[in-house]
Design an enzyme around this catalytic site. Structure first.
Site, PDB file in Angstrom:
ATOM      1  N   CYS B  85       0.817  -1.220   0.000  1.00  0.00           N
ATOM      2  CA  CYS B  85       0.000   0.000   0.000  1.00  0.00           C
ATOM      3  C   CYS B  85       0.849   1.268   0.000  1.00  0.00           C
ATOM      4  O   CYS B  85       0.316   2.370  -0.119  1.00  0.00           O
ATOM      5  CB  CYS B  85      -0.930  -0.013   1.207  1.00  0.00           C
ATOM      6  SG  CYS B  85      -1.854  -1.551   1.332  1.00  0.00           S
ATOM      7  N   HIS B 332      -9.162   3.998  -0.797  1.00  0.00           N
ATOM      8  CA  HIS B 332      -7.802   3.466  -0.697  1.00  0.00           C
ATOM      9  C   HIS B 332      -7.496   2.506  -1.851  1.00  0.00           C
ATOM     10  O   HIS B 332      -7.442   1.288  -1.660  1.00  0.00           O
ATOM     11  CB  HIS B 332      -7.642   2.765   0.666  1.00  0.00           C
ATOM     12  CG  HIS B 332      -6.283   2.201   0.927  1.00  0.00           C
ATOM     13  ND1 HIS B 332      -5.132   2.706   0.360  1.00  0.00           N
ATOM     14  CD2 HIS B 332      -5.876   1.141   1.706  1.00  0.00           C
ATOM     15  CE1 HIS B 332      -4.093   1.991   0.773  1.00  0.00           C
ATOM     16  NE2 HIS B 332      -4.521   1.040   1.574  1.00  0.00           N
TER      17      HIS B 332
END
Lengths: 383, 383
Positions: B85, B332
């Site tokens: 991420c 996200h």
């Protein structure tokens, strides 16, 4: 821009290493490079890892953090670089920029691929092509390169035997490389009579599925002599892209990215093809080795087949190609290949290449591509 | 080392974008940044793309070459950067180094993730954890962060309501962000009463599955005014790693990589927490937003929950956190998040953030992590 030197290099044995894990492979390569460079693990201040698709091969992304953890190198900054089969060279290139920029001093650039933990590697490898326009239509890499080979034969008169000879020379070199996957010789007849994979390419025109890892340690050129008597200097590190799909190219017998990257590399190093003593090229298939020596400028377009037939690419010839055995015979663990190529050139320039030494090599080149040349990276290294 | 500036920023709408493909997302973000920066596509001389796992989400690796081809940018050098991420921030960081080193002048650093083309995103996301020690044992990210939350509550007295408040503030900010996935407000009661995902975390403590892309354009600081009246300067770009596994840490309520990266960033920028006017932190789960403000030094360890409760992280508070809505409410899309954070800070520092503007913001920070903090990257930007 700071000049950059290579002070350490390492490669694991390449092969179908069913008893060695991804973590073991990269650890062995990393420790080897650390040992070779006379630095300590704690001296490393950044890590780049080339890897094509651990996500599909071993269900593991975030591999740079995994490796930093597994090798005890936390809190080292670390990143994975991916550009299909060119991932290794791009990891080297990011490492070079990290040092050149002054952001980091001692950097390890490594590459690793563990390909034999799946039943069939083909779907994972095919993700290097355009999924929508190629892979999903059934175009695997052997088929794409077979089309290139057919066109090269049609346009330039390249023969089936010339393609085979490229593999034969690779194996002759690999026979002297104890870390090669296939350290033995083969004949043109064996290539011609091996199973057809995608006409005209047979099994022995194709690089294998390989597990392996390699690593390089970089530092500012001005500091290199602190660590080794034989630093190898980075004279050029360049990269270019071409269409990822074959059908968008005007001429599928030329890899445009190789031509652009090579041109920039010669300019950056202020050198010409005549200055290069040996080159590691990206021969994922025999035809691609022939394209490479053409697109890098060692021979005219269309003359690659004849050049191979005449032996100028043999060790001892005019331009020794793939003294390591190349992707065909050293093996091709996708993300590790670019780093392994650089390691081979380092050993050649140091005079440490044993029985496969190219006599008097002072300047060497690596050429590493992704897919059918969507990405190409070229490095020129010198004593 | 050359100083580096940001001259363009762009973000697509974030959300479950079932009618938009991976290629369309990144093209829209790239064109947006080009348009915003007053450069032409042909001016770009390198591209970095942050992406966690297109291989598992859309069976496509080699995405940088794919994007260069699809957007007509060949022969641009391009590479994908991956650190779960944190991939976006690392793509930004490589772009910064490419400019700082002198290897490239105008660089686009982008991020993209297309997560909704699979039935269940969990197996792909789980590849950011240690496959052998975590994922294969059933430890998903909600469960790992739930353990962290429980421990933080036990050690520091953090309450369930304080965690919920972090999400509530994010949504309050996102309600003013037209590109957010969830541009609406929620209440503490709604968070507490939403479905339990992994006790104590409920659905509204968790960031969503998101499609999206973002892009930033970089150039040497000395050239920035040629392109824009409001360049944003890179004051620090740092990165660190911690164990990829939770079980190897002495204290799971501290993300060591964040602490190291933050310390280096303050040193590099010659600034302290007091100088930061706003920060985008990595709140993949509400507890992680609280860890972030502690580990970045804005509050003492253990005081994050109280700080949130007291409103100091609200827009208008002492240290406005996630004016964009954060991972929770802006969305996200893994590899795009770090770039979207930087884009938000660029807009905040330019005074272009509309109704969510942090008044008088002159210096901003981004904080982006991979997994449970195996990787952390911190950037400090200034007017």
């Amino acid at each position: 821009m700071r000049d950059v030197a290579i002070i350490g290099a390492s490669q694991t044995k390449f092969g179908e290493l069913w008893d060695v894990s991804f973590r073991q492979l990269i650890t062995e390569a990393g420790l080897g490079a650390i040992d070779d460079s006379n630095v300590e693990g704690a001296d490393l201040d950044a890590m780049y890892v080339g890897n094509m698709t651990a996500g599909l091969f071993i269900q593991q992304e975030h591999i740079a953090a995994l490796i930093a953890d597994h090798t005890g190198l936390n809190p080292i900054p670390c990143a994975r670089i991916e550009a299909a089969c060119a991932s290794g060279s791009l990891a080297l290139r990011q490492g070079i920029m990290a040092v050149a920029s002054g952001y980091h001093d001692i950097v390890i650039s490594a590459g690793v691929e563990k390909m034999t933990d799946v039943v069939d590697a083909t779907p994972a490898i095919a993700t290097a092509s355009d999924q929508e326009w190629e892979a999903q239509q059934g175009a695997t890499f052997p088929s794409l390169y077979a089309m290139i080979a057919k066109r090269h034969m049609y346009e330039h008169g390249t023969t089936r035997e010339q393609l085979a000879k490229f593999s034969v020379i690779n194996h002759k070199n690999a026979a002297k490389n104890p870390k090669a996957q296939f350290p033995f010789e083969i004949t043109v007849d064996q290539v011609l009579n091996s199973s057809i994979v995608a006409d005209p390419l047979t099994l022995l025109d194709c690089s294998p599925v390989t597990d392996g890892a390699a690593a390089i340690i970089l530092c500012p050129a001005e500091d290199a002599k602190k660590y080794t008597d034989t630093p190898i200097y980075v004279k050029a590190s360049t990269q270019a892209s071409d269409t990822i799909t074959l059908h968008d190219r005007k001429d599928i017998t030329t890899i445009g990215s190789t031509k652009v990257a090579a041109k920039k590399a010669y300019e950056m190093a202020n050198l010409t093809t005549k200055d290069i003593d040996t080159v590691e090229v990206h021969d994922c298939f025999s035809i691609n080795g022939i394209l490479a020596i053409e697109d890098l400028g060692f021979v005219e377009k269309g003359q690659g087949g004849i050049a191979v037939e005449e032996g100028i690419t043999e060790n001892g010839g005019e331009i020794p190609v793939n003294p390591s055995g190349g992707l065909k015979a050293r093996g091709h663990p996708l993300g590790a290949t670019g780093i392994a190529q650089a390691a081979e050139i380092v050993w050649q320039l140091r005079g440490d290449a044993g029985k496969r030494q190219v006599e008097g090599a002072e300047i060497g080149m690596t050429h590493n591509i992704g897919g059918t040349g969507g990405t190409a990276a070229v490095h020129i290294l010198s004593r």
